[in-house]
Design a protein around this motif. Sequence first.
Motif, PDB file in Angstrom:
ATOM      1  N   ALA A 191     -26.994 -49.922 -49.813  1.00 23.10           N
ATOM      2  CA  ALA A 191     -28.081 -50.335 -50.695  1.00 23.10           C
ATOM      3  C   ALA A 191     -28.296 -51.844 -50.627  1.00 23.10           C
ATOM      4  O   ALA A 191     -29.440 -52.325 -50.615  1.00 23.10           O
ATOM      5  N   GLU A 192     -27.200 -52.600 -50.559  1.00 23.80           N
ATOM      6  CA  GLU A 192     -27.318 -54.051 -50.425  1.00 23.80           C
ATOM      7  C   GLU A 192     -27.969 -54.420 -49.098  1.00 23.80           C
ATOM      8  O   GLU A 192     -28.797 -55.330 -49.030  1.00 23.80           O
ATOM      9  N   GLY A 193     -27.593 -53.698 -48.040  1.00 23.80           N
ATOM     10  CA  GLY A 193     -28.175 -53.959 -46.732  1.00 23.80           C
ATOM     11  C   GLY A 193     -29.660 -53.690 -46.699  1.00 23.80           C
ATOM     12  O   GLY A 193     -30.441 -54.476 -46.142  1.00 23.80           O
ATOM     13  N   LEU A 194     -30.090 -52.595 -47.302  1.00 26.08           N
ATOM     14  CA  LEU A 194     -31.516 -52.273 -47.340  1.00 26.08           C
ATOM     15  C   LEU A 194     -32.295 -53.323 -48.124  1.00 26.08           C
ATOM     16  O   LEU A 194     -33.425 -53.689 -47.753  1.00 26.08           O
ATOM     17  N   GLN A 195     -31.709 -53.818 -49.189  1.00 23.80           N
ATOM     18  CA  GLN A 195     -32.359 -54.873 -49.972  1.00 23.80           C
ATOM     19  C   GLN A 195     -32.489 -56.154 -49.151  1.00 23.80           C
ATOM     20  O   GLN A 195     -33.528 -56.813 -49.167  1.00 23.80           O
ATOM     21  N   MET A 196     -31.431 -56.503 -48.435  1.00 23.92           N
ATOM     22  CA  MET A 196     -31.461 -57.705 -47.603  1.00 23.92           C
ATOM     23  C   MET A 196     -32.503 -57.575 -46.501  1.00 23.92           C
ATOM     24  O   MET A 196     -33.176 -58.550 -46.146  1.00 23.92           O
ATOM     25  N   LEU A 197     -32.668 -56.387 -45.972  1.00 24.37           N
ATOM     26  CA  LEU A 197     -33.653 -56.181 -44.907  1.00 24.37           C
ATOM     27  C   LEU A 197     -35.058 -56.465 -45.426  1.00 24.37           C
ATOM     28  O   LEU A 197     -35.869 -57.097 -44.731  1.00 24.37           O
ATOM     29  N   GLN A 198     -35.352 -56.024 -46.626  1.00 25.51           N
ATOM     30  CA  GLN A 198     -36.672 -56.285 -47.196  1.00 25.51           C
ATOM     31  C   GLN A 198     -36.881 -57.783 -47.470  1.00 25.51           C
ATOM     32  O   GLN A 198     -37.985 -58.299 -47.334  1.00 25.51           O
ATOM     33  N   ILE A 199     -35.815 -58.473 -47.822  1.00 27.07           N
ATOM     34  CA  ILE A 199     -35.906 -59.919 -48.003  1.00 27.07           C
ATOM     35  C   ILE A 199     -36.267 -60.588 -46.682  1.00 27.07           C
ATOM     36  O   ILE A 199     -37.119 -61.484 -46.628  1.00 27.07           O
ATOM     37  N   ALA A 200     -35.632 -60.149 -45.604  1.00 28.25           N
ATOM     38  CA  ALA A 200     -35.916 -60.719 -44.284  1.00 28.25           C
ATOM     39  C   ALA A 200     -37.355 -60.453 -43.862  1.00 28.25           C
ATOM     40  O   ALA A 200     -38.023 -61.320 -43.288  1.00 28.25           O
ATOM     41  N   ILE A 201     -37.836 -59.262 -44.151  1.00 21.23           N
ATOM     42  CA  ILE A 201     -39.203 -58.897 -43.770  1.00 21.23           C
ATOM     43  C   ILE A 201     -40.239 -59.699 -44.566  1.00 21.23           C
ATOM     44  O   ILE A 201     -41.281 -60.093 -44.039  1.00 21.23           O
ATOM     45  N   ALA A 202     -39.928 -59.977 -45.818  1.00 19.63           N
ATOM     46  CA  ALA A 202     -40.889 -60.666 -46.695  1.00 19.63           C
ATOM     47  C   ALA A 202     -40.839 -62.183 -46.574  1.00 19.63           C
ATOM     48  O   ALA A 202     -41.763 -62.871 -47.039  1.00 19.63           O
ATOM     49  N   ALA A 203     -39.801 -62.718 -45.961  1.00 18.23           N
ATOM     50  CA  ALA A 203     -39.624 -64.173 -45.896  1.00 18.23           C
ATOM     51  C   ALA A 203     -40.668 -64.827 -45.004  1.00 18.23           C
ATOM     52  O   ALA A 203     -41.306 -64.180 -44.168  1.00 18.23           O
ATOM     53  N   SER A 204     -40.831 -66.133 -45.191  1.00 16.35           N
ATOM     54  CA  SER A 204     -41.773 -66.908 -44.375  1.00 16.35           C
ATOM     55  C   SER A 204     -41.028 -67.578 -43.227  1.00 16.35           C
ATOM     56  O   SER A 204     -40.160 -68.422 -43.469  1.00 16.35           O
ATOM     57  N   PRO A 205     -41.327 -67.218 -41.969  1.00 20.78           N
ATOM     58  CA  PRO A 205     -40.646 -67.834 -40.821  1.00 20.78           C
ATOM     59  C   PRO A 205     -40.906 -69.332 -40.754  1.00 20.78           C
ATOM     60  O   PRO A 205     -42.011 -69.790 -41.040  1.00 20.78           O
ATOM     61  N   GLU A 206     -39.889 -70.076 -40.376  1.00 22.09           N
ATOM     62  CA  GLU A 206     -40.024 -71.532 -40.277  1.00 22.09           C
ATOM     63  C   GLU A 206     -40.148 -72.015 -38.838  1.00 22.09           C
ATOM     64  O   GLU A 206     -40.516 -73.161 -38.610  1.00 22.09           O
ATOM     65  N   ASN A 207     -39.821 -71.170 -37.869  1.00 19.51           N
ATOM     66  CA  ASN A 207     -39.892 -71.576 -36.472  1.00 19.51           C
ATOM     67  C   ASN A 207     -39.983 -70.344 -35.582  1.00 19.51           C
ATOM     68  O   ASN A 207     -40.020 -69.204 -36.074  1.00 19.51           O
ATOM     69  N   ALA A 208     -40.008 -70.569 -34.280  1.00 13.87           N
ATOM     70  CA  ALA A 208     -40.179 -69.467 -33.328  1.00 13.87           C
ATOM     71  C   ALA A 208     -39.031 -68.467 -33.381  1.00 13.87           C
ATOM     72  O   ALA A 208     -39.242 -67.259 -33.243  1.00 13.87           O
ATOM     73  N   PHE A 209     -37.829 -68.989 -33.606  1.00  9.84           N
ATOM     74  CA  PHE A 209     -36.700 -68.072 -33.664  1.00  9.84           C
ATOM     75  C   PHE A 209     -36.775 -67.189 -34.902  1.00  9.84           C
ATOM     76  O   PHE A 209     -36.510 -65.987 -34.841  1.00  9.84           O
TER      77      PHE A 209
END
Length: 256
Positions: A208-226
């Motif tokens: 459950a923690e992993g699934l939550q973290m995945l959604q955080i990664a998807i919703a975040a704003s990228p800062e660079n190409a990587f």
Amino acid sequence: MAIGKIMRFLVFVAVATMQLGAASAELDREAFASFEQGQYQAAAEQAVGIGDAENLALAARALNAQAYLEDDDGDARKVANHALNYAEAAIEIDPTLVEGRLQAAIALAQRGARMAPWRAFFMKIAQRARTSLDIALELDSENAWALSSSAAWHLEVSRRGGEGRFGSDPELGHHQFLTAHSIDPENLVIAYECALRFIAYDREEWRAEGLQMLQIAIAASPENAFDEAIQMRARAFDQAISEGREAEREFIESQP
């Protein structure tokens, strides 16, 4: 046991340290800009030309990024060898530079993931990477990148080789990931890596923690190409999960 697979855990998570840390003010602006744009070879060449510890570590970081994105194992291994040389040169100039220690661990892991398992085992790649990570944490115990890289080491070595292998401790890894995220909660790379490793470990209480973290990664704003590249992987992982456990496991095992 597949030692080569054991080493792959660091290839990705340690790529997280390819972001800029507290020493960013010391980095050459042109090299930094090239790195941010995903021009990793140009960034490395410019940073090496400056030649101080911080910029040598940046060169190692750039080449580690390039190696990670390289499909051919032989080419990736060669690039990682150069990255390790630059990281070690940075450490020689400044043994207290956390970024140098982290990039050395990353480069070692890149090499281990791209060579025959027996070679990685006899070269003690996992142990050498662990030593570099331990030194980094001794230098800065609250460094989010060092914590997340260490966390991945503990979880993946335990998952691949068995709990306790090379001193691995999954409970410590779990704690270190959560600590890293709490220090830098908007960091999409750490969030993605946390998601990948928690879900891969296959403990229901961590899923459950992993699934939550995945959604955080998807919703975040990228800062660079990587960041952009990692977010694409997060979306692909989310799609695989939606297709069922078989697709999920295939995605996990396909990751470097």
